[in-house]
Write a protein that holds these residues in place. Sequence first.
Motif, short mmCIF file in Angstrom:
data_model
loop_
_atom_site.label_atom_id
_atom_site.label_comp_id
_atom_site.label_asym_id
_atom_site.label_seq_id
_atom_site.Cartn_x
_atom_site.Cartn_y
_atom_site.Cartn_z
N VAL A 1 70.19 22.66 -175.45
CA VAL A 1 70.77 23.97 -175.71
C VAL A 1 70.94 24.64 -174.35
CG1 VAL A 1 70.30 26.28 -176.63
CG2 VAL A 1 69.82 24.28 -178.02
N SER A 2 72.09 25.22 -174.13
CA SER A 2 72.33 25.93 -172.89
C SER A 2 71.40 27.15 -172.78
CB SER A 2 73.78 26.40 -172.83
OG SER A 2 73.98 27.25 -171.71
N ARG A 3 70.82 27.34 -171.62
CA ARG A 3 69.95 28.50 -171.39
C ARG A 3 70.71 29.82 -171.55
NH1 ARG A 3 64.98 27.32 -168.24
NH2 ARG A 3 64.83 25.06 -168.19
N GLN A 4 72.01 29.74 -171.45
CA GLN A 4 72.88 30.92 -171.59
C GLN A 4 72.80 31.50 -173.01
OE1 GLN A 4 76.94 29.88 -170.80
NE2 GLN A 4 77.72 31.93 -171.22
N PHE A 5 72.49 30.66 -174.00
CA PHE A 5 72.59 31.08 -175.39
C PHE A 5 71.26 31.27 -176.11
CE2 PHE A 5 76.58 28.56 -174.71
CZ PHE A 5 77.38 29.68 -174.51
N LEU A 6 70.14 31.05 -175.43
CA LEU A 6 68.84 31.20 -176.07
C LEU A 6 67.85 31.68 -175.02
CD1 LEU A 6 67.52 30.68 -178.87
CD2 LEU A 6 66.84 28.43 -178.01
N GLY A 7 67.15 32.79 -175.32
CA GLY A 7 66.22 33.34 -174.33
C GLY A 7 65.17 34.23 -174.95
N PRO A 8 64.36 34.87 -174.11
CA PRO A 8 63.25 35.70 -174.59
C PRO A 8 63.65 36.89 -175.45
CG PRO A 8 63.07 35.29 -172.22
CD PRO A 8 64.41 34.78 -172.66
N GLN A 9 64.90 37.31 -175.38
CA GLN A 9 65.39 38.43 -176.17
C GLN A 9 65.67 38.04 -177.63
OE1 GLN A 9 67.10 36.74 -173.86
NE2 GLN A 9 69.02 36.15 -174.83
N ASP A 10 65.57 36.76 -177.94
CA ASP A 10 65.98 36.28 -179.26
C ASP A 10 64.83 36.15 -180.25
OD1 ASP A 10 68.78 36.01 -178.74
OD2 ASP A 10 68.31 34.25 -177.52
N ARG A 11 65.13 36.54 -181.49
CA ARG A 11 64.24 36.33 -182.64
C ARG A 11 64.96 35.29 -183.50
NH1 ARG A 11 60.07 39.45 -183.45
NH2 ARG A 11 60.18 39.25 -185.71
N VAL A 12 64.41 34.08 -183.49
CA VAL A 12 65.13 32.90 -183.96
C VAL A 12 64.69 32.47 -185.35
CG1 VAL A 12 65.62 30.47 -183.45
CG2 VAL A 12 65.40 32.11 -181.57
N LEU A 13 65.69 32.22 -186.19
CA LEU A 13 65.49 31.56 -187.47
C LEU A 13 66.13 30.18 -187.35
CD1 LEU A 13 64.75 31.40 -190.48
CD2 LEU A 13 66.95 32.52 -190.98
N ILE A 14 65.33 29.15 -187.55
CA ILE A 14 65.85 27.78 -187.55
C ILE A 14 66.34 27.46 -188.96
CG2 ILE A 14 65.22 25.34 -187.34
CD1 ILE A 14 63.15 26.22 -185.19
N ILE A 15 67.52 26.86 -189.04
CA ILE A 15 68.10 26.45 -190.32
C ILE A 15 68.43 24.96 -190.23
CG2 ILE A 15 70.10 26.65 -191.86
CD1 ILE A 15 68.39 29.10 -192.09
N ASP A 16 68.05 24.20 -191.27
CA ASP A 16 68.43 22.79 -191.32
C ASP A 16 68.59 22.35 -192.77
OD1 ASP A 16 69.25 20.40 -190.22
OD2 ASP A 16 67.31 19.89 -189.33
N ASP A 17 69.32 21.26 -192.95
CA ASP A 17 69.58 20.77 -194.31
C ASP A 17 68.37 20.06 -194.90
OD1 ASP A 17 69.94 18.60 -192.54
OD2 ASP A 17 71.56 17.71 -193.73
N PHE A 18 67.68 19.23 -194.12
CA PHE A 18 66.55 18.45 -194.63
C PHE A 18 65.32 18.61 -193.75
CE2 PHE A 18 69.51 15.98 -197.20
CZ PHE A 18 68.73 15.63 -198.30
N LEU A 19 64.17 18.49 -194.35
CA LEU A 19 62.89 18.35 -193.66
C LEU A 19 62.19 17.16 -194.29
CD1 LEU A 19 60.54 19.14 -191.80
CD2 LEU A 19 59.90 20.89 -193.48
N ALA A 20 61.95 16.12 -193.50
CA ALA A 20 61.27 14.92 -193.99
C ALA A 20 60.03 14.68 -193.13
CB ALA A 20 62.22 13.73 -193.97
N ASN A 21 60.21 13.95 -192.05
CA ASN A 21 59.08 13.68 -191.15
C ASN A 21 58.85 14.82 -190.15
OD1 ASN A 21 58.28 11.16 -192.21
ND2 ASN A 21 60.07 10.22 -191.26
N GLY A 22 59.81 15.70 -190.00
CA GLY A 22 59.63 16.89 -189.18
C GLY A 22 60.04 16.76 -187.72
N ALA A 23 60.57 15.62 -187.32
CA ALA A 23 60.90 15.42 -185.91
C ALA A 23 61.98 16.38 -185.42
CB ALA A 23 61.32 13.97 -185.66
N ALA A 24 63.04 16.56 -186.20
CA ALA A 24 64.11 17.47 -185.79
C ALA A 24 63.59 18.90 -185.69
CB ALA A 24 65.28 17.41 -186.77
N LEU A 25 62.80 19.31 -186.67
CA LEU A 25 62.26 20.67 -186.65
C LEU A 25 61.31 20.86 -185.47
CD1 LEU A 25 62.07 23.45 -187.85
CD2 LEU A 25 60.50 22.57 -189.58
N GLU A 26 60.48 19.87 -185.19
CA GLU A 26 59.58 19.97 -184.03
C GLU A 26 60.37 20.08 -182.73
OE1 GLU A 26 55.41 17.94 -185.30
OE2 GLU A 26 57.02 16.57 -184.75
#
Length: 191
Positions: free
Chosen positions: A109-134
């Motif tokens: 992810v570009s540092r330009q688009f994510l930083g300390p000012q952000d309150r982040v909600l992660i969204i994904d289609d599946f959660l199985a083993n959790g590797a993508a979420l981690e």
Amino acid sequence: MELLKARILRDGVVKGTDVLKVDSFLNHQMDVALFEEIGKEFQHRFEGCGVNKILTIEASGIGIACVTAQFFSCSVVFAKKSQTKNIARAVYSTRVESFTHGRVYDVIVSRQFLGPQDRVLIIDDFLANGAALEGLLDLVQQAGAVLVGAGIVIEKAFQPGGDRIRAQGVRVESLARVKAMSEAHGVEFAD
């Protein structure tokens, strides 16, 4: 979310005991009206959390994240699975093993688009083993952003990812939790 569960029962296809194909409405052909209901549900569940950025990983989560972002009036950032010529060198990077593809990706992810000012909600289609979420959690931490939680459309509750992520203190809201599935018996939901 009963609407989603009904759709899984009607149109989902179980392969073996660990693959649930929902490509006819979720992650290949997309039912945008269903996505709208999913987005509303995530907005309801995370209302008042101050979400100002949604983070997902390419590719299947992007559509869901975009529709959900409309309800939070915020931007979506997606972690790319490959470096391109037009992305700045200043990136956050992590390694993610894909259950679906059976390989490891360096996601960025570009540092330009994510930083300390952000309150982040992660969204994904599946959660199985959790590797993508981690991996996404790692990117949020690298950015110094505040993690609000993770909104998952379908969680395979019989696999370890959800329990492991929740044990880290992460709020995980799954719209459909699959307790078990088989080709013979179909899908059984956890709650």
